[in-house]
Design a protein around this motif. Structure first.
Motif, PDB file in Angstrom:
ATOM      1  N   GLU A  73       0.860  -1.181   0.000  1.00  0.00           N
ATOM      2  CA  GLU A  73       0.000   0.000   0.000  1.00  0.00           C
ATOM      3  C   GLU A  73       0.895   1.229   0.000  1.00  0.00           C
ATOM      4  O   GLU A  73       1.924   1.267   0.683  1.00  0.00           O
ATOM      5  CB  GLU A  73      -0.923   0.014   1.218  1.00  0.00           C
ATOM      6  CG  GLU A  73      -1.963  -1.076   1.188  1.00  0.00           C
ATOM      7  CD  GLU A  73      -2.938  -1.011   2.355  1.00  0.00           C
ATOM      8  OE1 GLU A  73      -3.012   0.030   3.049  1.00  0.00           O
ATOM      9  OE2 GLU A  73      -3.634  -2.012   2.561  1.00  0.00           O
ATOM     10  N   THR A  81       3.076   2.576   2.819  1.00  0.00           N
ATOM     11  CA  THR A  81       2.430   2.640   4.129  1.00  0.00           C
ATOM     12  C   THR A  81       2.235   1.243   4.702  1.00  0.00           C
ATOM     13  O   THR A  81       2.064   1.092   5.906  1.00  0.00           O
ATOM     14  CB  THR A  81       1.066   3.355   4.059  1.00  0.00           C
ATOM     15  OG1 THR A  81       0.236   2.679   3.111  1.00  0.00           O
ATOM     16  CG2 THR A  81       1.239   4.813   3.670  1.00  0.00           C
ATOM     17  N   GLU A  82       2.250   0.225   3.835  1.00  0.00           N
ATOM     18  CA  GLU A  82       2.133  -1.152   4.305  1.00  0.00           C
ATOM     19  C   GLU A  82       2.818  -2.092   3.322  1.00  0.00           C
ATOM     20  O   GLU A  82       2.686  -1.945   2.111  1.00  0.00           O
ATOM     21  CB  GLU A  82       0.669  -1.556   4.430  1.00  0.00           C
ATOM     22  CG  GLU A  82       0.470  -2.973   4.929  1.00  0.00           C
ATOM     23  CD  GLU A  82      -0.995  -3.347   5.073  1.00  0.00           C
ATOM     24  OE1 GLU A  82      -1.334  -4.485   4.697  1.00  0.00           O
ATOM     25  OE2 GLU A  82      -1.783  -2.509   5.548  1.00  0.00           O
ATOM     26  N   ASN A  84       2.933  -6.205   3.096  1.00  0.00           N
ATOM     27  CA  ASN A  84       2.369  -7.420   3.673  1.00  0.00           C
ATOM     28  C   ASN A  84       2.814  -8.609   2.827  1.00  0.00           C
ATOM     29  O   ASN A  84       2.354  -8.785   1.704  1.00  0.00           O
ATOM     30  CB  ASN A  84       0.841  -7.319   3.705  1.00  0.00           C
ATOM     31  CG  ASN A  84       0.195  -8.443   4.464  1.00  0.00           C
ATOM     32  OD1 ASN A  84       0.830  -9.411   4.854  1.00  0.00           O
ATOM     33  ND2 ASN A  84      -1.106  -8.324   4.670  1.00  0.00           N
ATOM     34  N   LYS A 114       4.833  -8.581   8.002  1.00  0.00           N
ATOM     35  CA  LYS A 114       4.096  -7.368   7.661  1.00  0.00           C
ATOM     36  C   LYS A 114       4.677  -6.189   8.421  1.00  0.00           C
ATOM     37  O   LYS A 114       5.056  -6.322   9.576  1.00  0.00           O
ATOM     38  CB  LYS A 114       2.624  -7.559   8.033  1.00  0.00           C
ATOM     39  CG  LYS A 114       1.716  -6.405   7.727  1.00  0.00           C
ATOM     40  CD  LYS A 114       0.290  -6.791   8.103  1.00  0.00           C
ATOM     41  CE  LYS A 114      -0.682  -5.678   7.850  1.00  0.00           C
ATOM     42  NZ  LYS A 114      -2.050  -6.056   8.237  1.00  0.00           N
ATOM     43  N   GLU A 116       3.660  -1.918   8.818  1.00  0.00           N
ATOM     44  CA  GLU A 116       2.784  -0.791   8.487  1.00  0.00           C
ATOM     45  C   GLU A 116       3.350   0.462   9.141  1.00  0.00           C
ATOM     46  O   GLU A 116       3.952   0.385  10.210  1.00  0.00           O
ATOM     47  CB  GLU A 116       1.386  -0.992   9.065  1.00  0.00           C
ATOM     48  CG  GLU A 116       0.597  -2.105   8.487  1.00  0.00           C
ATOM     49  CD  GLU A 116      -0.775  -2.192   9.149  1.00  0.00           C
ATOM     50  OE1 GLU A 116      -1.611  -1.298   8.898  1.00  0.00           O
ATOM     51  OE2 GLU A 116      -0.983  -3.138   9.915  1.00  0.00           O
ATOM     52  N   ARG A 117       3.120   1.582   8.508  1.00  0.00           N
ATOM     53  CA  ARG A 117       3.503   2.845   9.140  1.00  0.00           C
ATOM     54  C   ARG A 117       2.467   3.906   8.818  1.00  0.00           C
ATOM     55  O   ARG A 117       1.806   3.874   7.791  1.00  0.00           O
ATOM     56  CB  ARG A 117       4.890   3.295   8.704  1.00  0.00           C
ATOM     57  CG  ARG A 117       4.983   3.782   7.284  1.00  0.00           C
ATOM     58  CD  ARG A 117       6.355   4.343   7.015  1.00  0.00           C
ATOM     59  NE  ARG A 117       6.503   4.620   5.590  1.00  0.00           N
ATOM     60  CZ  ARG A 117       7.644   4.852   5.022  1.00  0.00           C
ATOM     61  NH1 ARG A 117       8.752   4.837   5.715  1.00  0.00           N
ATOM     62  NH2 ARG A 117       7.707   5.111   3.739  1.00  0.00           N
ATOM     63  N   ASP A 118       2.342   4.825   9.760  1.00  0.00           N
ATOM     64  CA  ASP A 118       1.508   6.002   9.547  1.00  0.00           C
ATOM     65  C   ASP A 118       2.241   7.191  10.149  1.00  0.00           C
ATOM     66  O   ASP A 118       3.435   7.107  10.424  1.00  0.00           O
ATOM     67  CB  ASP A 118       0.090   5.805  10.109  1.00  0.00           C
ATOM     68  CG  ASP A 118       0.064   5.535  11.606  1.00  0.00           C
ATOM     69  OD1 ASP A 118       1.012   5.917  12.319  1.00  0.00           O
ATOM     70  OD2 ASP A 118      -0.934   4.951  12.079  1.00  0.00           O
ATOM     71  N   TYR A 122       4.973   2.712  13.762  1.00  0.00           N
ATOM     72  CA  TYR A 122       5.213   1.558  12.903  1.00  0.00           C
ATOM     73  C   TYR A 122       4.624   0.345  13.634  1.00  0.00           C
ATOM     74  O   TYR A 122       4.701   0.267  14.853  1.00  0.00           O
ATOM     75  CB  TYR A 122       6.708   1.289  12.735  1.00  0.00           C
ATOM     76  CG  TYR A 122       7.439   2.253  11.844  1.00  0.00           C
ATOM     77  CD1 TYR A 122       7.711   1.930  10.520  1.00  0.00           C
ATOM     78  CD2 TYR A 122       7.907   3.468  12.334  1.00  0.00           C
ATOM     79  CE1 TYR A 122       8.421   2.796   9.708  1.00  0.00           C
ATOM     80  CE2 TYR A 122       8.615   4.345  11.527  1.00  0.00           C
ATOM     81  CZ  TYR A 122       8.864   4.000  10.214  1.00  0.00           C
ATOM     82  OH  TYR A 122       9.566   4.864   9.408  1.00  0.00           O
TER      83      TYR A 122
END
Length: 145
Positions: A73, A81-82, A84, A114, A116-118, A122
């Motif tokens: 993503e 942002t991701e 996986n 996986k 993810e970060r925003d 993380y």
């Protein structure tokens, strides 16, 4: 008057729901250049099954799904942002060094499936079932199983 107002509220709500989640298939060469470079660098041998652009009211994002089930993503600028990876490990070059060091030190037998970060943190998911959340300074802030 109440019926007219109720009708207008219902129509506005329906319109919001219809417009809020607009997915559009795209070609990989239509992704932002940053996303294209990321794919070529870290997933050069993976075949893309589908790429799509998701538009919300004020935001845009991109999803890329490979034929092996891995999924990426990206935000509107093409920054990941991701990542996986269902059946393999997340490429080491994608993971910030401090997170990689923590995981290999504390969970040497586990693969990172996986990440993810925003804007705030993380989150990584390991093959042994653990999920670890890090703040932006790479301090552990939560661990779940």
């Amino acid at each position: 008057m109440k019926k007219v107002l109720l009708l207008l509220v219902c129509l506005f709500t329906l319109q919001t729901v219809v417009w809020a989640d607009d997915d559009k298939p795209v070609q990989v060469n239509q992704l932002p250049q940053t996303a294209q470079t990321f794919i070529q660098t870290h997933f050069p041998h993976n075949k893309v099954a589908m790429a799509k652009m998701e538009t919300d009211w004020f935001d845009k994002s991109y999803d890329v799904i490979f034929t092996n089930g891995d999924k990426l993503e990206f935000d509107k600028k093409g920054v990941w942002t991701e990542v996986n990876c269902k059946y393999s490990a997340v490429p080491v070059a994608v993971v910030p060094e401090a997170i990689q060091k923590y995981v290999t030190t504390n969970y040497p037998e586990a693969k990172m499936l996986k990440i993810e970060r925003d804007k705030h943190d993380y989150e990584v998911k390991l093959s042994n079932g653990w999920e670890i959340k890090f703040d932006m300074q790479f301090n552990v802030i939560d661990i779940d199983r």
